[in-house]
Design an enzyme around this catalytic site. Structure first.
Site, short mmCIF file in Angstrom:
data_model
loop_
_atom_site.label_atom_id
_atom_site.label_comp_id
_atom_site.label_asym_id
_atom_site.label_seq_id
_atom_site.Cartn_x
_atom_site.Cartn_y
_atom_site.Cartn_z
N HIS A 137 26.09 7.45 -31.72
CA HIS A 137 26.08 7.17 -30.28
C HIS A 137 25.24 8.21 -29.56
CE1 HIS A 137 29.62 9.63 -31.26
NE2 HIS A 137 29.43 10.22 -30.10
P1 AMP Z 1 31.06 12.90 -29.58
O1 AMP Z 1 31.57 12.15 -30.77
O2 AMP Z 1 31.43 14.35 -29.54
O3 AMP Z 1 29.57 12.72 -29.38
O4 AMP Z 1 31.73 12.29 -28.28
C1 AMP Z 1 32.38 11.06 -28.27
C2 AMP Z 1 32.35 10.52 -26.84
O5 AMP Z 1 33.02 9.27 -26.84
C3 AMP Z 1 33.03 11.39 -25.81
O6 AMP Z 1 32.12 11.62 -24.73
C4 AMP Z 1 34.25 10.58 -25.36
O7 AMP Z 1 34.52 10.75 -23.99
C5 AMP Z 1 33.80 9.16 -25.66
N1 AMP Z 1 34.86 8.21 -25.99
C6 AMP Z 1 35.96 8.41 -26.75
N2 AMP Z 1 36.64 7.25 -26.92
C7 AMP Z 1 35.95 6.29 -26.26
C8 AMP Z 1 36.13 4.88 -26.07
N3 AMP Z 1 37.16 4.24 -26.59
N4 AMP Z 1 35.21 4.23 -25.32
C9 AMP Z 1 34.16 4.88 -24.78
N5 AMP Z 1 33.94 6.20 -24.92
C10 AMP Z 1 34.81 6.90 -25.66
#
Ligand code: AMP
Ligand code: ZN
Length: 272
Positions: free
Chosen positions: A154
């Site tokens: 992502h």
């Molecule tokens: P990272 O894996 O450190 O790049 O960050 C994961 C990102 O996903 C963080 O910014 C969270 O706020 C976001 N996040 C976690 N769960 C969800 C979800 N169910 N839907 C959308 N964003 C999410």
């Protein structure tokens, strides 16, 4: 002391197999990033027959929360044949989105040279999305956490105000404002380079990427050769960037005393 500061001696350094983790490693096994956003619910998302067929089974568990979110049609703010854009559920700034490829790619370390075109499409989709909202692309960064906590690749699309109630911890701050946050443009440059030593050799040229030192110091590189050569990431070193460090403002030279001080300071930037 960070090796990356020594550009002259490290410029041609080869990537060490011992220091780097290849695409076969799980992105989540040793992640330093806390799962501790508010507990992520694992309720089954709404999914149409079409998406279920094209995107495979829904996987549960907090690390798979993004997979579930991208498969839920109602959560997509944009979708084409390559990627989906969703809102970050715990936004760390006024505008915070995630761009996910439709193809299953668990983590950054699985990105291959042959994925450069996909990455370009993801970046272009993000830039168009921002432009359509009449937001300025230059007030955003488009990039990846070097050691993400969530599965499925992502790209963060995050405005640089960092004014948000969800920005709570020092780790949050450091993960978006240190080199733990890797610009998409740097990864593209690396994936499209003839080989990693060639990228390293450009280190003294004037128009280098601001994060070029990560490549020249060997923290980030390419493993293998040909189209299936993949990113190699020094996970332990990148993880260390989020564990200690000053709360330095991303917009001026001020160093905040603590998170409340930083957040008040960031709000002040918005008023001026
Ligand atoms: P990272 O894996 O450190 O790049 O960050 C994961 C990102 O996903 C963080 O910014 C969270 O706020 C976001 N996040 C976690 N769960 C969800 C979800 N169910 N839907 C959308 N964003 C999410
Ligand atoms: Zn400031």
């Amino acid at each position: 002391r960070l090796l990356m500061n020594d550009k002259r001696s490290s410029g041609k350094r080869k990537l060490s197999d011992a220091a780097l983790v290849s695409s076969s490693s799980s992105s989540s096994s040793t992640s330093p990033a806390e799962p501790a956003e508010p507990a992520i619910k694992t309720s089954k998302p709404a999914m149409t027959a079409a998406t279920a067929a094209s995107k495979g089974p829904v996987q549960f568990g907090w690390q798979n929360g993004l997979k579930s979110a991208m498969q839920a049609d109602r959560q997509a703010l944009f979708s084409d044949d390559v990627c989906v854009i969703i809102a970050d559920k715990y936004p760390k700034a006024r505008h915070h989105y995630l761009v996910l490829p439709k193809r299953q790619i668990d983590s950054l370390a699985q990105l291959q040279r042959s994925d450069a075109s996909m990455l370009k499409r993801m970046l272009a989709a993000a830039e168009s999305f921002i432009a359509e909202k009449n937001l300025l692309p230059k007030s955003f960064r488009f990039g990846f956490h070097a050691v993400p906590s969530m599965s499925q690749l992502h790209m963060h699309v995050v405005s640089q105000d960092f004014v948000s109630t969800c920005l709570k911890t020092k780790k949050h701050w450091l993960s978006f404002t240190t080199d733990f946050f890797l610009d998409c443009s740097l990864l593209l440059q690396l994936l499209e380079s003839a080989d990693s030593s060639q990228v390293a050799s450009t280190v003294e040229e004037p128009r280098q990427h601001p994060q070029q030192h990560l490549i020249s110091s060997g923290r980030l590189g390419i493993r293998g050769s040909g189209p299936s050569a993949s990113l190699a990431i020094d996970r332990a070193w990148f993880s260390s960037l989020t564990k200690a460090g000053e709360l330095k403002c991303n917009q001026c030279a001020r160093v905040a005393k603590n998170m409340p001080d930083l957040k008040a300071h960031l709000a002040g930037h918005e008023r001026t």
